[in-house]
Design a protein around this motif. Structure first.
Motif, PDB file in Angstrom:
ATOM      1  N   PHE A 162     -26.984-123.348  50.446  1.00 15.86           N
ATOM      2  CA  PHE A 162     -26.075-124.048  49.546  1.00 15.86           C
ATOM      3  C   PHE A 162     -26.875-125.170  48.888  1.00 15.86           C
ATOM      4  CE2 PHE A 162     -25.883-126.103  53.630  1.00 15.86           C
ATOM      5  CZ  PHE A 162     -25.959-127.452  53.320  1.00 15.86           C
ATOM      6  N   CYS A 163     -26.336-125.760  47.864  1.00 10.30           N
ATOM      7  CA  CYS A 163     -27.026-126.847  47.170  1.00 10.30           C
ATOM      8  C   CYS A 163     -26.978-128.108  48.033  1.00 10.30           C
ATOM      9  CB  CYS A 163     -26.393-127.116  45.811  1.00 10.30           C
ATOM     10  SG  CYS A 163     -27.192-128.485  44.929  1.00 10.30           S
ATOM     11  N   ILE A 204     -26.330-120.941  45.365  1.00  4.27           N
ATOM     12  CA  ILE A 204     -27.451-121.262  44.490  1.00  4.27           C
ATOM     13  C   ILE A 204     -27.988-119.947  43.949  1.00  4.27           C
ATOM     14  CG2 ILE A 204     -28.078-123.454  45.551  1.00  4.27           C
ATOM     15  CD1 ILE A 204     -30.308-122.016  47.035  1.00  4.27           C
ATOM     16  N   LYS A 205     -28.540-119.997  42.756  1.00  4.38           N
ATOM     17  CA  LYS A 205     -29.004-118.789  42.070  1.00  4.38           C
ATOM     18  C   LYS A 205     -30.520-118.684  42.195  1.00  4.38           C
ATOM     19  CE  LYS A 205     -29.268-118.759  37.571  1.00  4.38           C
ATOM     20  NZ  LYS A 205     -28.901-118.816  36.150  1.00  4.38           N
ATOM     21  N   LYS A 206     -30.998-117.480  42.514  1.00  8.93           N
ATOM     22  CA  LYS A 206     -32.437-117.246  42.571  1.00  8.93           C
ATOM     23  C   LYS A 206     -32.964-117.100  41.150  1.00  8.93           C
ATOM     24  CE  LYS A 206     -36.060-114.386  44.584  1.00  8.93           C
ATOM     25  NZ  LYS A 206     -36.956-114.866  43.585  1.00  8.93           N
ATOM     26  N   CYS A 253     -29.084-124.598  41.166  1.00  7.23           N
ATOM     27  CA  CYS A 253     -27.646-124.771  41.331  1.00  7.23           C
ATOM     28  C   CYS A 253     -27.018-124.818  39.948  1.00  7.23           C
ATOM     29  CB  CYS A 253     -27.360-126.058  42.096  1.00  7.23           C
ATOM     30  SG  CYS A 253     -25.598-126.417  42.229  1.00  7.23           S
ATOM     31  N   ASP A 254     -26.087-123.929  39.690  1.00  7.33           N
ATOM     32  CA  ASP A 254     -25.406-123.919  38.393  1.00  7.33           C
ATOM     33  C   ASP A 254     -24.403-125.061  38.257  1.00  7.33           C
ATOM     34  OD1 ASP A 254     -26.756-121.739  37.358  1.00  7.33           O
ATOM     35  OD2 ASP A 254     -25.302-120.292  38.105  1.00  7.33           O
ATOM     36  N   GLU A 303     -37.652-125.466  45.093  1.00 10.62           N
ATOM     37  CA  GLU A 303     -38.758-124.553  45.365  1.00 10.62           C
ATOM     38  C   GLU A 303     -38.810-124.343  46.869  1.00 10.62           C
ATOM     39  OE1 GLU A 303     -43.439-123.841  44.314  1.00 10.62           O
ATOM     40  OE2 GLU A 303     -42.428-125.620  43.585  1.00 10.62           O
ATOM     41  N   LEU A 304     -38.826-123.102  47.281  1.00  9.56           N
ATOM     42  CA  LEU A 304     -38.871-122.750  48.689  1.00  9.56           C
ATOM     43  C   LEU A 304     -40.308-122.823  49.178  1.00  9.56           C
ATOM     44  CD1 LEU A 304     -36.989-121.731  50.942  1.00  9.56           C
ATOM     45  CD2 LEU A 304     -37.583-119.425  50.261  1.00  9.56           C
TER      46      LEU A 304
END
Length: 75
Positions: free
Chosen positions: A33-34, A42-44, A56-57, A64-65
Motif C-alpha cells: 500500500f502507499c 499502488i501501480k507498477k 500511487c495514483d 523504487e523497490l
C-alpha cells in the motif's frame, strides 16, 4: 497480505539478482500500500523507468523497490 514469494515466477531465470527482482516486484504489486497516504493500491510502472518501480495514483508518490544480499546496516 501474504508474506511468501511466488517461487514459480523465477524458474526461468538463472541469476539470483533477476530471481529476487521478479519475485519481489510481483509481491509488492499484489501486497503493498502507499506508505505516504495509505492508499491500499499502488501501480507498477513499466520496466526500465529510471524514476521508480511503483506509483500511487492517489497522492502521485513514486517508489523504487530495493533489495540487498546480506545483512542490512544501521541506516
Amino acid at each position: 497480505m501474504y508474506f511468501d514469494f511466488d517461487l514459480s515466477l523465477a524458474q526461468s531465470y538463472k541469476s539470483s539478482t533477476q530471481k529476487i527482482r521478479i519475485m519481489s516486484e510481483s509481491w509488492a504489486k499484489d501486497n503493498m500500500f502507499c506508505p505516504c497516504c495509505g492508499n491500499p493500491y499502488i501501480k507498477k510502472l513499466d520496466n526500465n523507468i529510471p524514476v521508480g518501480d511503483f506509483k500511487c495514483d492517489n497522492c502521485s508518490s513514486v517508489f523504487e523497490l530495493k533489495s540487498k544480499k546480506g545483512k542490512l546496516g544501521k541506516k
